[in-house]
Design a protein around this motif. Structure first.
Motif, mmCIF file in Angstrom:
data_model
loop_
_atom_site.group_PDB
_atom_site.id
_atom_site.type_symbol
_atom_site.label_atom_id
_atom_site.label_comp_id
_atom_site.label_asym_id
_atom_site.label_seq_id
_atom_site.Cartn_x
_atom_site.Cartn_y
_atom_site.Cartn_z
ATOM 1 N N ASP A 1 0.837 -1.200 0.000
ATOM 2 C CA ASP A 1 0.000 0.000 0.000
ATOM 3 C C ASP A 1 0.870 1.248 0.000
ATOM 4 O OD1 ASP A 1 -2.163 -1.626 0.104
ATOM 5 O OD2 ASP A 1 -2.569 -1.350 2.239
ATOM 6 N N PRO A 2 0.459 2.298 -0.716
ATOM 7 C CA PRO A 2 1.228 3.541 -0.680
ATOM 8 C C PRO A 2 1.159 4.173 0.704
ATOM 9 C CG PRO A 2 -0.864 3.871 -1.818
ATOM 10 C CD PRO A 2 -0.743 2.396 -1.559
ATOM 11 N N PRO A 3 2.183 4.922 1.109
ATOM 12 C CA PRO A 3 2.147 5.559 2.434
ATOM 13 C C PRO A 3 1.017 6.579 2.529
ATOM 14 C CG PRO A 3 3.981 6.382 1.118
ATOM 15 C CD PRO A 3 3.407 5.230 0.360
ATOM 16 N N LYS A 4 0.411 6.642 3.706
ATOM 17 C CA LYS A 4 -0.694 7.575 3.916
ATOM 18 C C LYS A 4 -0.172 8.978 4.150
ATOM 19 C CE LYS A 4 -3.691 4.032 5.917
ATOM 20 N NZ LYS A 4 -4.427 3.578 7.105
ATOM 21 N N THR A 5 -0.943 9.950 3.686
ATOM 22 C CA THR A 5 -0.574 11.344 3.911
ATOM 23 C C THR A 5 -0.878 11.742 5.350
ATOM 24 O OG1 THR A 5 -2.752 12.173 3.241
ATOM 25 C CG2 THR A 5 -1.099 11.868 1.506
ATOM 26 N N ARG A 6 -0.374 12.893 5.733
ATOM 27 C CA ARG A 6 -0.622 13.373 7.092
ATOM 28 C C ARG A 6 -2.118 13.626 7.318
ATOM 29 N NH1 ARG A 6 2.238 18.768 9.708
ATOM 30 N NH2 ARG A 6 1.562 18.426 11.886
ATOM 31 N N GLN A 7 -2.784 14.128 6.288
ATOM 32 C CA GLN A 7 -4.221 14.383 6.403
ATOM 33 C C GLN A 7 -4.996 13.087 6.579
ATOM 34 O OE1 GLN A 7 -2.206 15.648 4.190
ATOM 35 N NE2 GLN A 7 -2.246 17.881 4.552
ATOM 36 N N GLN A 8 -4.592 12.019 5.859
ATOM 37 C CA GLN A 8 -5.274 10.732 5.994
ATOM 38 C C GLN A 8 -5.097 10.152 7.393
ATOM 39 O OE1 GLN A 8 -3.353 8.792 2.648
ATOM 40 N NE2 GLN A 8 -5.266 8.759 1.486
ATOM 41 N N ARG A 9 -3.879 10.234 7.927
ATOM 42 C CA ARG A 9 -3.641 9.706 9.275
ATOM 43 C C ARG A 9 -4.451 10.476 10.306
ATOM 44 N NH1 ARG A 9 1.781 9.807 7.471
ATOM 45 N NH2 ARG A 9 2.191 11.633 8.784
ATOM 46 N N ARG A 10 -4.536 11.798 10.155
ATOM 47 C CA ARG A 10 -5.307 12.599 11.104
ATOM 48 C C ARG A 10 -6.788 12.290 10.996
ATOM 49 N NH1 ARG A 10 -2.887 18.781 11.395
ATOM 50 N NH2 ARG A 10 -0.959 18.270 12.520
ATOM 51 N N ALA A 11 -7.276 12.096 9.769
ATOM 52 C CA ALA A 11 -8.701 11.793 9.583
ATOM 53 C C ALA A 11 -9.045 10.455 10.236
ATOM 54 C CB ALA A 11 -9.035 11.771 8.095
ATOM 55 N N GLU A 12 -8.178 9.452 10.082
ATOM 56 C CA GLU A 12 -8.426 8.159 10.710
ATOM 57 C C GLU A 12 -8.390 8.279 12.230
ATOM 58 O OE1 GLU A 12 -5.711 5.305 9.195
ATOM 59 O OE2 GLU A 12 -6.576 5.273 7.175
ATOM 60 N N ALA A 13 -7.468 9.073 12.769
ATOM 61 C CA ALA A 13 -7.388 9.254 14.219
ATOM 62 C C ALA A 13 -8.640 9.951 14.753
ATOM 63 C CB ALA A 13 -6.138 10.051 14.578
ATOM 64 N N ARG A 14 -9.134 10.960 14.010
ATOM 65 C CA ARG A 14 -10.352 11.656 14.448
ATOM 66 C C ARG A 14 -11.555 10.727 14.416
ATOM 67 N NH1 ARG A 14 -8.083 16.096 11.531
ATOM 68 N NH2 ARG A 14 -9.239 15.464 9.662
ATOM 69 N N ALA A 15 -11.650 9.900 13.348
ATOM 70 C CA ALA A 15 -12.777 8.973 13.256
ATOM 71 C C ALA A 15 -12.731 7.955 14.392
ATOM 72 C CB ALA A 15 -12.744 8.256 11.908
ATOM 73 N N LYS A 16 -11.548 7.484 14.748
ATOM 74 C CA LYS A 16 -11.433 6.529 15.842
ATOM 75 C C LYS A 16 -11.778 7.181 17.176
ATOM 76 C CE LYS A 16 -8.357 2.838 17.364
ATOM 77 N NZ LYS A 16 -7.034 2.197 17.162
#
Length: 485
Positions: free
Chosen positions: A60-75
């Protein structure tokens, strides 16, 4: 077309101009359709990852900073809503360190308070006596580790009768190697279970055991262990094929840069690995022969000859395929979303069976409405038409193996996924990536036999080190080998 050719068409009259425009438009429509198809395929390839295909997560391609933050907020929102609490989830087995009984403790150290916490009076030596109740805290520690070096001397004696001199011979189990079975078993365990390279093994042997070995010595130890494992590996093969159901999977392998296939046959108590030259139906048949039980696998074309009533296809692969279609457009998206919801209902019913009621009849009753809805969804998507052109092949594939989707609802010992085989392959795959495969047929035999022993011992919660030690001792003495099952 240049200006002169365009003027020639114009001078030819109105009909010639109309015919030329119609022909030009038709050509553009064909070209646009081809470009649209190419764009669709490229977009689908770009969307494929470990969630929507059989690609490993490492691709899988590395996730961007925005993607990691969005996943953390959803969790975080999920935790705040109470949908998922922090820590272990329901059904997760707890773990804790149990205190060993006193007869298994090597040393007991008593601790007494120095003074009273109330008035501060110091306790005398006579007052420091063990009571009926006391706290217990156990600490596990390693003693200083060093190899025991034993020198074997072969003396020569002269015969008083004839005068001939005779030299003593070393026992077979000693003269075969300069290293004892415990040390050999430890090195092979670190290679097979912990995937340590030959050069890494030299450093560990020096740091942990205080012994100097060379890469050639390590390789000779591994080959000796491979010879000893030949019998247990063959016996394990026969035992696995005697089971009522077996998980089958394969992955790539490399030997001296050439492509190979690493196959596995996995059961709840054992895992067999075999490195073969090809990955095809003939190689699969050579591996399993006329196996009468249930084959649990993915929907690879090499398994299409199997009777759908005697196999179970993997629902994790089906879930990934539905997820891929759910990220499409129009009819394909609707098809994928409906299938994905039905797949989640299948897994909910299976988890309820595993964790709550353990009743196959109830499981079949809960699955029955899901079967009817899925059948209707697949039949609606199976006809050849423009609106189903992206997903009808997948729908027809599921209809072709329809009985194999539901074997787990009626047959004991069969589960709806091929996850056990995929989990079994992780260790050899990591070994392949670290060591880049093998370099010789002898290396292939060691890899398949050592990984079979390592994974089987892990599934049985046995000590791989203890098994290898007993096996090497039996092999040196010529005794019957200890079985893996």
């Amino acid at each position: 077309m240049d200006r002169a050719e365009a003027e020639a068409v114009y001078d030819a009259g109105r009909e010639a101009c109309v015919d030329f425009l119609l022909e030009l438009t038709s050509g553009y429509e064909v070209q646009i359709a081809r470009l649209e198809e190419r764009i669709r395929r490229l977009e689908e390839q770009a969307r494929r990852d470990s969630r929507t295909s059989s690609k490993p997560p490492s691709s899988d391609p590395p996730k961007t900073r925005q993607q990691r933050r969005a996943e953390a907020r959803a969790k975080a929102k999920e935790l705040l809503r109470g949908e998922r609490k922090a820590g272990g989830q329901p059904g997760h087995p707890g773990s804790g360190r149990e205190l060993k009984p006193e007869d298994q403790v090597d040393e007991i150290v008593d601790h007494y308070p120095d003074a009273c916490r109330g008035c501060g009076q110091k306790f005398s030596e006579d007052e420091r006596r063990p009571g009926s109740r006391f706290g217990r805290h156990q600490v596990a520690e390693l003693p200083p580790i060093s190899v025991i070096l034993v020198e074997h001397r072969t003396h020569r004696l002269a015969c008083p009768g004839c005068g001939a001199r005779t030299t003593a011979q070393l026992p077979a189990g000693i003269r075969s190697s300069a290293f004892g079975p415990n040390l050999q078993a430890a090195l092979v365990t670190l290679t097979a279970r912990n995937r340590i390279s030959r050069r890494g093994m030299i450093e560990l042997a020096r740091d942990l055991f205080g012994v100097t070995v060379s890469t050639g010595a390590v390789d000779a130890i591994c080959q000796r262990a491979s010879d000893a494992l030949a019998g247990p590996h063959a016996q394990l093969h026969d035992w696995v094929l005697d089971q009522a159901a077996v998980h089958v999977d394969e992955t790539g392998w490399r030997t001296a840069g050439d492509g190979r296939a690493l196959w596995t046959l996995t059961t709840p108590d054992a895992a067999l690995f075999q490195i073969a030259e090809h990955c095809n139906r003939q190689q699969f048949q050579a591996l399993v022969g006329r196996y009468p039980g249930i084959v649990i696998s993915d929907r690879w074309v090499g398994f299409e000859h199997l009777d759908p009533n005697q196999r179970q296809v993997c629902w994790s692969h089906i879930e990934r395929d539905f997820r891929r279609h759910s990220e499409g457009l129009a009819e394909q998206k609707s098809f994928g979303e409906q299938g994905l919801e039905l797949t989640r209902r299948v897994f909910r019913a299976w988890r309820a069976y595993q964790q709550e009621h353990h009743d196959r009849d109830r499981l079949a009753a809960e699955i029955a409405p899901i079967q009817a809805q899925l059948r209707q969804l697949l039949e609606d998507a199976s006809p050849k038409s423009k609106r189903t052109r992206w997903h009808r092949r997948f729908a027809n594939n599921l209809l072709k193996v329809w009985p194999a989707l539901w074997t787990f609802t009626t047959v004991e010992g069969v589960e709806p996924t091929n996850n056990p085989a995929e989990r079994a392959l992780r260790g050899p795959v990591i070994h392949r990536k670290i060591c880049h495969g093998t370099t010789s047929p002898g290396g292939e035999r060691f890899a398949e036999r050592a990984h079979s022993a390592a994974t089987t011992c892990r599934l049985q919660r046995r000590s791989l080190f203890a098994y290898l030690r007993d096996l090497l001792i039996a092999h040196n003495r010529g005794d019957p080998f200890p079985a893996l099952t």
